[in-house]
Design a protein around this motif. Structure first.
Motif, PDB file in Angstrom:
ATOM      1  N   MET A   1      11.653 -20.381  -6.063  1.00 60.17           N
ATOM      2  CA  MET A   1      10.783 -19.355  -6.712  1.00 60.17           C
ATOM      3  C   MET A   1      11.530 -18.146  -7.168  1.00 60.17           C
ATOM      4  O   MET A   1      12.283 -17.507  -6.458  1.00 60.17           O
ATOM      5  N   ARG A   2      11.430 -18.113  -8.275  1.00 62.07           N
ATOM      6  CA  ARG A   2      12.183 -17.053  -9.290  1.00 62.07           C
ATOM      7  C   ARG A   2      11.475 -15.773  -9.273  1.00 62.07           C
ATOM      8  O   ARG A   2      12.056 -14.883  -9.389  1.00 62.07           O
ATOM      9  N   LYS A   3      10.271 -15.685  -9.671  1.00 63.21           N
ATOM     10  CA  LYS A   3       9.719 -14.293  -9.891  1.00 63.21           C
ATOM     11  C   LYS A   3       8.612 -13.981  -9.419  1.00 63.21           C
ATOM     12  O   LYS A   3       7.541 -14.723  -8.996  1.00 63.21           O
ATOM     13  N   ILE A   4       8.716 -12.946  -8.808  1.00 63.37           N
ATOM     14  CA  ILE A   4       7.748 -12.211  -7.878  1.00 63.37           C
ATOM     15  C   ILE A   4       7.592 -10.853  -8.067  1.00 63.37           C
ATOM     16  O   ILE A   4       8.450 -10.280  -8.366  1.00 63.37           O
ATOM     17  N   THR A   5       6.066 -10.448  -8.178  1.00 59.20           N
ATOM     18  CA  THR A   5       5.751  -8.886  -8.671  1.00 59.20           C
ATOM     19  C   THR A   5       4.976  -8.469  -7.479  1.00 59.20           C
ATOM     20  O   THR A   5       4.030  -9.140  -6.860  1.00 59.20           O
ATOM     21  N   ILE A   6       5.366  -7.271  -7.085  1.00 54.97           N
ATOM     22  CA  ILE A   6       4.560  -6.489  -6.058  1.00 54.97           C
ATOM     23  C   ILE A   6       3.852  -5.207  -6.666  1.00 54.97           C
ATOM     24  O   ILE A   6       4.669  -4.650  -7.358  1.00 54.97           O
ATOM     25  N   TYR A   7       2.672  -5.045  -6.643  1.00 51.38           N
ATOM     26  CA  TYR A   7       2.166  -3.611  -6.782  1.00 51.38           C
ATOM     27  C   TYR A   7       2.318  -2.964  -5.739  1.00 51.38           C
ATOM     28  O   TYR A   7       1.270  -3.324  -4.725  1.00 51.38           O
ATOM     29  N   HIS A   8       3.186  -1.878  -5.662  1.00 53.92           N
ATOM     30  CA  HIS A   8       3.494  -1.435  -4.450  1.00 53.92           C
ATOM     31  C   HIS A   8       3.342   0.321  -4.294  1.00 53.92           C
ATOM     32  O   HIS A   8       3.410   0.661  -5.274  1.00 53.92           O
ATOM     33  N   ASN A   9       2.902   0.761  -2.999  1.00 55.29           N
ATOM     34  CA  ASN A   9       2.927   2.124  -2.779  1.00 55.29           C
ATOM     35  C   ASN A   9       3.802   2.235  -1.719  1.00 55.29           C
ATOM     36  O   ASN A   9       3.358   2.006  -0.376  1.00 55.29           O
ATOM     37  N   PRO A  10       5.006   2.781  -1.868  1.00 57.95           N
ATOM     38  CA  PRO A  10       6.164   3.214  -0.759  1.00 57.95           C
ATOM     39  C   PRO A  10       5.576   3.974   0.356  1.00 57.95           C
ATOM     40  O   PRO A  10       5.905   3.924   1.401  1.00 57.95           O
ATOM     41  N   ALA A  11       4.412   4.767   0.268  1.00 56.78           N
ATOM     42  CA  ALA A  11       3.678   5.537   1.236  1.00 56.78           C
ATOM     43  C   ALA A  11       2.854   4.673   2.143  1.00 56.78           C
ATOM     44  O   ALA A  11       2.549   5.131   3.201  1.00 56.78           O
ATOM     45  N   CYS A  12       2.628   3.470   1.994  1.00 53.32           N
ATOM     46  CA  CYS A  12       1.896   2.455   2.723  1.00 53.32           C
ATOM     47  C   CYS A  12       2.519   1.641   3.596  1.00 53.32           C
ATOM     48  O   CYS A  12       3.394   0.840   2.982  1.00 53.32           O
ATOM     49  N   GLY A  13       2.315   1.610   4.862  1.00 52.76           N
ATOM     50  CA  GLY A  13       3.130   0.559   5.490  1.00 52.76           C
ATOM     51  C   GLY A  13       3.083  -0.784   5.406  1.00 52.76           C
ATOM     52  O   GLY A  13       3.688  -1.735   5.580  1.00 52.76           O
ATOM     53  N   THR A  14       1.636  -1.184   5.346  1.00 51.40           N
ATOM     54  CA  THR A  14       1.277  -2.573   4.551  1.00 51.40           C
ATOM     55  C   THR A  14       2.025  -3.056   3.746  1.00 51.40           C
ATOM     56  O   THR A  14       2.772  -4.151   3.569  1.00 51.40           O
ATOM     57  N   SER A  15       2.305  -2.148   2.607  1.00 51.33           N
ATOM     58  CA  SER A  15       2.966  -2.338   1.374  1.00 51.33           C
ATOM     59  C   SER A  15       4.415  -2.572   1.595  1.00 51.33           C
ATOM     60  O   SER A  15       5.142  -3.394   1.088  1.00 51.33           O
ATOM     61  N   ARG A  16       5.051  -1.678   2.586  1.00 50.81           N
ATOM     62  CA  ARG A  16       6.283  -1.577   2.844  1.00 50.81           C
ATOM     63  C   ARG A  16       6.645  -3.174   3.819  1.00 50.81           C
ATOM     64  O   ARG A  16       7.911  -3.609   3.392  1.00 50.81           O
ATOM     65  N   ASN A  17       5.935  -3.175   4.578  1.00 51.82           N
ATOM     66  CA  ASN A  17       5.925  -4.490   5.383  1.00 51.82           C
ATOM     67  C   ASN A  17       5.768  -6.024   4.369  1.00 51.82           C
ATOM     68  O   ASN A  17       6.944  -6.673   4.346  1.00 51.82           O
ATOM     69  N   THR A  18       4.911  -5.924   3.367  1.00 53.74           N
ATOM     70  CA  THR A  18       4.984  -6.974   2.422  1.00 53.74           C
ATOM     71  C   THR A  18       6.157  -7.301   1.536  1.00 53.74           C
ATOM     72  O   THR A  18       6.639  -8.290   1.399  1.00 53.74           O
ATOM     73  N   LEU A  19       6.713  -5.944   1.103  1.00 60.95           N
ATOM     74  CA  LEU A  19       7.820  -5.930   0.492  1.00 60.95           C
ATOM     75  C   LEU A  19       9.161  -6.477   1.286  1.00 60.95           C
ATOM     76  O   LEU A  19       9.667  -7.198   0.764  1.00 60.95           O
ATOM     77  N   SER A  20       9.073  -5.934   2.570  1.00 59.81           N
ATOM     78  CA  SER A  20      10.145  -6.426   3.506  1.00 59.81           C
ATOM     79  C   SER A  20      10.069  -7.997   3.593  1.00 59.81           C
ATOM     80  O   SER A  20      11.035  -8.838   3.742  1.00 59.81           O
ATOM     81  N   LEU A  21       8.875  -8.446   3.797  1.00 54.90           N
ATOM     82  CA  LEU A  21       8.636  -9.951   3.840  1.00 54.90           C
ATOM     83  C   LEU A  21       9.198 -10.845   2.646  1.00 54.90           C
ATOM     84  O   LEU A  21       9.646 -11.868   2.858  1.00 54.90           O
ATOM     85  N   ILE A  22       8.741 -10.060   1.492  1.00 56.38           N
ATOM     86  CA  ILE A  22       9.311 -10.902   0.122  1.00 56.38           C
ATOM     87  C   ILE A  22      10.850 -10.804   0.380  1.00 56.38           C
ATOM     88  O   ILE A  22      11.366 -12.012  -0.069  1.00 56.38           O
ATOM     89  N   ARG A  23      11.462  -9.608   0.264  1.00 55.83           N
ATOM     90  CA  ARG A  23      13.031  -9.835   0.516  1.00 55.83           C
ATOM     91  C   ARG A  23      13.386 -10.466   1.636  1.00 55.83           C
ATOM     92  O   ARG A  23      14.444 -11.173   1.498  1.00 55.83           O
ATOM     93  N   ASN A  24      12.643 -10.885   2.817  1.00 52.88           N
ATOM     94  CA  ASN A  24      13.208 -11.686   3.674  1.00 52.88           C
ATOM     95  C   ASN A  24      13.309 -13.029   3.492  1.00 52.88           C
ATOM     96  O   ASN A  24      13.732 -14.110   4.014  1.00 52.88           O
ATOM     97  N   SER A  25      12.382 -13.518   2.286  1.00 57.59           N
ATOM     98  CA  SER A  25      12.455 -14.718   1.860  1.00 57.59           C
ATOM     99  C   SER A  25      13.539 -14.959   0.763  1.00 57.59           C
ATOM    100  O   SER A  25      13.848 -16.270   0.160  1.00 57.59           O
ATOM    101  N   GLY A  26      14.519 -14.021   0.665  1.00 62.10           N
ATOM    102  CA  GLY A  26      15.543 -14.105  -0.554  1.00 62.10           C
ATOM    103  C   GLY A  26      15.461 -13.878  -1.819  1.00 62.10           C
ATOM    104  O   GLY A  26      16.160 -14.112  -2.541  1.00 62.10           O
ATOM    105  N   VAL A  27      14.260 -13.218  -1.954  1.00 63.26           N
ATOM    106  CA  VAL A  27      13.882 -12.863  -3.307  1.00 63.26           C
ATOM    107  C   VAL A  27      13.844 -11.455  -3.423  1.00 63.26           C
ATOM    108  O   VAL A  27      13.205 -10.667  -2.571  1.00 63.26           O
ATOM    109  N   GLU A  28      14.265 -10.951  -4.546  1.00 64.64           N
ATOM    110  CA  GLU A  28      14.165  -9.292  -4.934  1.00 64.64           C
ATOM    111  C   GLU A  28      12.988  -9.376  -6.016  1.00 64.64           C
ATOM    112  O   GLU A  28      13.374  -9.902  -7.174  1.00 64.64           O
ATOM    113  N   PRO A  29      11.906  -8.941  -5.686  1.00 65.60           N
ATOM    114  CA  PRO A  29      10.656  -8.857  -6.622  1.00 65.60           C
ATOM    115  C   PRO A  29      10.835  -7.685  -7.582  1.00 65.60           C
ATOM    116  O   PRO A  29      11.804  -6.832  -7.345  1.00 65.60           O
ATOM    117  N   THR A  30      10.028  -7.936  -8.673  1.00 62.50           N
ATOM    118  CA  THR A  30       9.713  -6.866  -9.534  1.00 62.50           C
ATOM    119  C   THR A  30       8.761  -6.024  -8.829  1.00 62.50           C
ATOM    120  O   THR A  30       7.792  -6.456  -8.243  1.00 62.50           O
TER     121      THR A  30
END
Length: 142
Positions: A1-30
């Protein structure tokens, strides 16, 4: 999987957890900080279509100006609701993740696992202490 995009709000815990799960898959998202760089009308319509939901289903209800604008009333058209989301991006529920496997509104955050590679790179514990991935990269089913 090459391209992942997240519409993110760093003030939101759910958004932070989601971003961390993406990174835990080995991909740095947009990362799109949607409050600073909201989608335009066409992009928002494309996201809603990809999510296969209505504009009303994408509305975030527990923030201002939801109550002030009286958005709970059924008389607002889809077009009007989209106008409100464009004017007040805080009304767009998040995080939204787009991958080659699909588009998801990731509430709760582990919904993102449905559109990520099969394995995580290691254990993952959400900010609230709930472990959802074991040390072998497998999802823990409660």
């Amino acid at each position: 999987m090459r391209k992942i995009t997240i519409y993110h709000n760093p003030a939101c815990g759910t958004s932070r957890n989601t971003l961390s799960l993406i990174r835990n898959s080995g991909v740095e998202p947009t990362i799109i900080l949607y409050l600073e760089n909201p989608p335009d009308r066409i992009k928002l319509l494309n996201i809603i279509e990809a999510l296969q939901i209505t504009p009303r289903a994408l509305l975030r209800k527990n923030v201002e100006p939801y109550e002030t604008l009286n958005l709970a009333q059924a008389h607002w058209s889809d077009s009007q609701l989209i106008d409100f989301m464009l004017q007040y991006p805080i009304l767009i529920n998040r995080p939204i993740v787009i991958t080659e496997l699909g588009t998801k509104l990731c509430r709760p955050s582990e919904v993102v696992l449905e559109i990520l590679p099969d394995r995580q790179s290691g254990a993952f514990t959400k900010e609230d202490g709930e472990q959802i991935i074991d040390e072998y990269g497998n999802r823990i089913i409660n």
